[in-house]
Design a protein around this motif. Sequence first.
Motif, mmCIF file in Angstrom:
data_model
loop_
_atom_site.group_PDB
_atom_site.id
_atom_site.type_symbol
_atom_site.label_atom_id
_atom_site.label_comp_id
_atom_site.label_asym_id
_atom_site.label_seq_id
_atom_site.Cartn_x
_atom_site.Cartn_y
_atom_site.Cartn_z
ATOM 1 N N GLY A 133 22.333 6.221 28.433
ATOM 2 C CA GLY A 133 22.846 6.997 27.307
ATOM 3 C C GLY A 133 21.753 7.326 26.305
ATOM 4 N N GLY A 134 21.951 8.401 25.593
ATOM 5 C CA GLY A 134 21.000 8.814 24.566
ATOM 6 C C GLY A 134 19.630 9.187 25.108
ATOM 7 N N GLY A 135 19.570 9.643 26.363
ATOM 8 C CA GLY A 135 18.291 10.023 26.957
ATOM 9 C C GLY A 135 17.484 8.862 27.501
ATOM 10 N N LEU A 136 18.074 7.679 27.514
ATOM 11 C CA LEU A 136 17.399 6.475 28.000
ATOM 12 C C LEU A 136 17.852 6.187 29.430
ATOM 13 C CD1 LEU A 136 15.433 4.522 26.572
ATOM 14 C CD2 LEU A 136 17.393 3.077 26.084
ATOM 15 N N GLU A 167 17.996 -1.967 22.373
ATOM 16 C CA GLU A 167 17.640 -1.591 21.003
ATOM 17 C C GLU A 167 16.137 -1.410 20.846
ATOM 18 O OE1 GLU A 167 19.549 -0.520 18.556
ATOM 19 O OE2 GLU A 167 21.201 -0.747 19.984
ATOM 20 N N CYS A 211 12.303 7.202 29.114
ATOM 21 C CA CYS A 211 12.920 8.472 28.753
ATOM 22 C C CYS A 211 11.979 9.564 29.249
ATOM 23 C CB CYS A 211 13.149 8.569 27.238
ATOM 24 S SG CYS A 211 11.635 8.634 26.264
ATOM 25 N N LYS A 268 11.588 4.760 21.450
ATOM 26 C CA LYS A 268 11.852 6.183 21.732
ATOM 27 C C LYS A 268 11.856 6.984 20.429
ATOM 28 C CE LYS A 268 15.183 9.173 24.102
ATOM 29 N NZ LYS A 268 15.747 9.991 23.068
ATOM 30 N N ARG A 269 12.538 6.463 19.413
ATOM 31 C CA ARG A 269 12.575 7.146 18.109
ATOM 32 C C ARG A 269 11.174 7.259 17.507
ATOM 33 N NH1 ARG A 269 17.230 3.968 17.546
ATOM 34 N NH2 ARG A 269 16.083 2.413 16.334
ATOM 35 N N GLU A 273 9.318 10.061 19.219
ATOM 36 C CA GLU A 273 9.812 11.410 18.874
ATOM 37 C C GLU A 273 9.298 11.797 17.515
ATOM 38 O OE1 GLU A 273 13.984 10.662 19.298
ATOM 39 O OE2 GLU A 273 13.958 11.243 21.407
ATOM 40 N N ARG A 291 15.200 1.883 22.420
ATOM 41 C CA ARG A 291 15.651 2.994 21.565
ATOM 42 C C ARG A 291 14.749 3.153 20.348
ATOM 43 N NH1 ARG A 291 21.425 1.038 22.817
ATOM 44 N NH2 ARG A 291 22.010 2.491 24.467
ATOM 45 N N LYS A 292 14.338 2.032 19.762
ATOM 46 C CA LYS A 292 13.435 2.068 18.599
ATOM 47 C C LYS A 292 12.113 2.716 18.992
ATOM 48 C CE LYS A 292 10.996 -1.057 15.502
ATOM 49 N NZ LYS A 292 9.731 -1.503 15.978
#
Length: 115
Positions: free
Chosen positions: A59-62, A105, A80, A111-112, A115, A108-109
Amino acid sequence: MASAPQKIAVVFYRTAAGVEVVRDWLRELDEADRHIVGQDLMRVQFRWPVGMPLCRPLGGGLWEVRSDLPGGRIARVLFCFAGGRILALHGFINKTQKTPQGELELARKRKREFE
């Protein structure tokens, strides 16, 4: 004549200090485990899109690559896509089928941050 499969480049997340945490994690694995994980990453590079049991969307591109290691262990590389490349964000060994929330998490961190 059939064309060769297209290779998607794999790049490793790099911290602000310049440390490639996934590459370092891979180097810490023993040779047999490193070979298994490397082969699975290569399958994703050359055969994308790849589904279960090797690769699963989170989810979320992961996404995750799931490598079965000896002793019932599972290596996971969370990634990703960025700029047409595979960005390896996090790697860890898991003994269960479920991906721990803390590991998700962290990926995701990262990845952010990228970006």
